[in-house]
Design a protein around this motif. Structure first.
Motif, PDB file in Angstrom:
ATOM      1  N   PHE A  75       0.824  -1.206   0.000  1.00  0.00           N
ATOM      2  CA  PHE A  75       0.000   0.000   0.000  1.00  0.00           C
ATOM      3  C   PHE A  75       0.861   1.260   0.000  1.00  0.00           C
ATOM      4  N   PHE A  76       1.938   1.253   0.779  1.00  0.00           N
ATOM      5  CA  PHE A  76       2.764   2.451   0.919  1.00  0.00           C
ATOM      6  C   PHE A  76       3.617   2.740  -0.308  1.00  0.00           C
ATOM      7  N   LEU A  77       3.732   1.807  -1.231  1.00  0.00           N
ATOM      8  CA  LEU A  77       4.433   2.096  -2.487  1.00  0.00           C
ATOM      9  C   LEU A  77       3.710   3.186  -3.277  1.00  0.00           C
ATOM     10  N   GLY A  78       2.414   3.337  -3.044  1.00  0.00           N
ATOM     11  CA  GLY A  78       1.646   4.360  -3.748  1.00  0.00           C
ATOM     12  C   GLY A  78       1.584   5.690  -3.029  1.00  0.00           C
ATOM     13  N   MET A  79       2.350   5.851  -1.938  1.00  0.00           N
ATOM     14  CA  MET A  79       2.261   7.079  -1.142  1.00  0.00           C
ATOM     15  C   MET A  79       2.673   8.351  -1.884  1.00  0.00           C
ATOM     16  N   PRO A  80       3.738   8.342  -2.706  1.00  0.00           N
ATOM     17  CA  PRO A  80       4.045   9.582  -3.443  1.00  0.00           C
ATOM     18  C   PRO A  80       2.868  10.047  -4.296  1.00  0.00           C
ATOM     19  N   ALA A  81       2.220   9.103  -4.980  1.00  0.00           N
ATOM     20  CA  ALA A  81       1.065   9.456  -5.798  1.00  0.00           C
ATOM     21  C   ALA A  81      -0.096   9.939  -4.935  1.00  0.00           C
ATOM     22  N   THR A  82      -0.307   9.289  -3.797  1.00  0.00           N
ATOM     23  CA  THR A  82      -1.394   9.681  -2.895  1.00  0.00           C
ATOM     24  C   THR A  82      -1.228  11.118  -2.436  1.00  0.00           C
ATOM     25  N   PHE A  89     -10.781   2.019 -12.218  1.00  0.00           N
ATOM     26  CA  PHE A  89      -9.655   1.094 -12.347  1.00  0.00           C
ATOM     27  C   PHE A  89      -9.412   0.346 -11.040  1.00  0.00           C
ATOM     28  N   ASN A  90      -9.588   1.031  -9.910  1.00  0.00           N
ATOM     29  CA  ASN A  90      -9.380   0.404  -8.610  1.00  0.00           C
ATOM     30  C   ASN A  90     -10.315  -0.794  -8.426  1.00  0.00           C
ATOM     31  N   SER A 125      -4.267   2.719  -8.730  1.00  0.00           N
ATOM     32  CA  SER A 125      -5.328   3.706  -8.961  1.00  0.00           C
ATOM     33  C   SER A 125      -4.941   5.082  -8.427  1.00  0.00           C
ATOM     34  N   GLN A 126      -4.206   5.120  -7.315  1.00  0.00           N
ATOM     35  CA  GLN A 126      -3.730   6.400  -6.791  1.00  0.00           C
ATOM     36  C   GLN A 126      -2.746   7.051  -7.752  1.00  0.00           C
ATOM     37  N   THR A 127      -1.934   6.240  -8.389  1.00  0.00           N
ATOM     38  CA  THR A 127      -0.982   6.774  -9.376  1.00  0.00           C
ATOM     39  C   THR A 127      -1.728   7.398 -10.556  1.00  0.00           C
ATOM     40  N   ILE A 128      -2.798   6.749 -10.984  1.00  0.00           N
ATOM     41  CA  ILE A 128      -3.594   7.294 -12.091  1.00  0.00           C
ATOM     42  C   ILE A 128      -4.187   8.647 -11.699  1.00  0.00           C
TER      43      ILE A 128
END
Length: 455
Positions: free
Chosen positions: A148-155, A184-185, A210-213
């Motif tokens: 989950f935390f891999l998407g933190m920059p995008a979040t 997409f999520n 989906s956060q990256t998108i």
């Protein structure tokens, strides 16, 4: 070029002139829809896991929320600081300051996201162990958090970018971007969990993608803009003065959120001692409550942005009417949605789990937390009014004392003496009520101070 500028003006909103109530509603409705959509996508995580991966996976995903919030809330608070600062500069038409704030905010978001990747990876296991997460749940929770935390920059980029757009009155485009990414999520959830049997890992991966998108869409929006808040790659740098100003407003808000999360971690730890089924019931109930909170939080953000712009334009009388309208709106939302969640609780909880025991545990929480949830909305709107005037330290101390310290005291005194889930859940409305009253007193004192300065 003129057409492009006209398009952006159509998305922006003049919060300092014209009718207040209709503009508040026009601003808040896309925010409410955005928040509800976000929760629907989060609910998709919970529902897919609960239905296709079992109660342990459901408990694993749900039990991480308070810890995730603890790690993320400082940076979310900084996005509030960016929102207030952009709105004040926009209201005052200080365009150079506005430009510097926008670029500082986006750089800060990217840097903060990278820090959170490291924190999430290394702190997941020890923190969940400290919280007393059951042995049969913890490995799944750790796996979920690390992915989950891999998407933190995008979040964070999405949160800071949408805060910038909210500050100028644009709540519609973040809704469009969130809708697209959220679709997409849901599709990725179904693919990863059902087709690929990835369980909690699939849910976490779908969320990160989906956060990256959504982040890419909001960055593209800011870069394509011809307005004063346009994002340009050649100007991406942190301006020390603007970073300090964002921190002055945002850090107290972030620290408040982090300490709130500490008290919620204590509650989650106490809840964990009742076993996985009680955890699953609480997880499902908390997810339903999230819809009520998110709708009310949109009114808090509305109060924050409108107060900030009018404070920047020095229209102090208009600020009082904004606050009163927002208090009325948030009460209506909290009573209708919170009461509805109680009335239709069993049907709603049945979406998350077919286990009757899980549903019984969920109903216990809904009655005691969702029913009086409007009090939390009143408390937050008062905070929005204070922060919109650039006053962030006072609401932080009030909230930490009234809602956090009192909640911790409750756990170690009342809960210890009368150990039950009901005693644990009652701590929420009690602490909301005390904190709301304290915020009212503080708001009156700050407004009196401003009035004296104008004489």
């Amino acid at each position: 070029m003129n057409t492009q500028k006209k398009l952006h003006r159509n998305y922006e909103m003049d919060m300092c002139n014209g009718p207040i109530f209709t503009k508040l509603i026009g601003f808040a409705i896309p925010l409410i829809l955005s928040g509800l959509l976000q929760l629907l996508f989060n609910a998709a995580d919970i529902i897919v896991v609960g239905r296709f991966a079992g109660s342990e996976s459901l408990a694993a995903v749900g039990s991480t929320s308070s810890l995730i919030n603890l790690l993320v809330n400082v940076f979310i608070g900084l996005s509030i600081g960016a929102n207030v600062l952009v709105a004040q500069y926009y209201g005052a038409q200080k365009l150079k300051d506005l430009e510097e704030t926008v670029h500082t905010a986006i750089v800060l978001a990217g840097a903060g996201g990278c820090i959170l990747i490291v924190l999430g990876y290394f702190l997941a296991d020890p923190m969940l162990t400290l919280m007393g997460s059951p042995e049969n749940v913890r490995p799944l929770s750790v796996l979920y958090m690390k992915i989950f935390f891999l998407g933190m920059p995008a979040t964070l980029v999405y949160n800071f970018g949408s805060a910038i757009l909210r500050a100028v009155g644009d709540t519609r485009r973040p809704l469009y971007f969130l809708s697209f990414a959220g679709l997409f999520n849901v599709l990725l959830n179904l693919f990863f969990v059902i087709q690929c049997s990835m369980g909690v890992a699939g849910v976490a991966l779908a969320t990160a993608i989906s956060q990256t998108i959504s982040a890419l869409l909001i960055v593209r929006c800011l870069m394509k803009s011809e307005a004063s808040y346009q994002l340009r790659a050649d100007k991406l740098r942190m301006t020390p003065a603007k970073l300090a100003a964002i921190a002055r407003i945002g850090l107290p808000a972030g620290m408040q959120g982090a300490v709130f999360s500490i008290s919620n971690v204590l509650i989650q730890s106490s809840l964990n001692s009742f076993g996985a089924v009680a955890m699953a019931g609480s997880t499902a109930s908390a997810n339903i409550e999230g819809f009520v909170y998110t709708a009310m939080n949109a009114v808090y953000q509305t109060a924050l942005s409108f107060t900030s712009q009018n404070y920047g334009a020095r229209k102090f009388g208009r600020m009082t009417r904004i606050l009163l309208y927002c208090l009325g709106i948030v009460t209506a939302i909290g009573v209708i949605m919170g009461g509805g969640a109680v009335i239709y609780g069993r049907q709603l909880l049945g979406i998350y789990s077919s286990d009757p025991e899980v549903i019984d545990y969920g109903m216990q929480r809904l009655r005691l937390v969702s029913g009086p949830y409007f009090i939390c909305g009143l408390m937050d709107v008062m905070v929005g009014g204070l922060r919109g005037m650039g006053c962030s330290v006072i609401p932080m101390f009030v909230s930490l004392t009234g809602a956090c310290a009192l909640r911790v005291v409750w756990i170690f005194t009342v809960f210890v003496s009368y150990r039950s889930l009901s005693t644990l859940y009652v701590s929420y409305p009690v602490t909301w009520s005390v904190t709301f009253l304290a915020h009212v007193v503080c708001y009156l004192l700050v407004r009196r101070h401003i009035a004296r300065q104008q004489k």
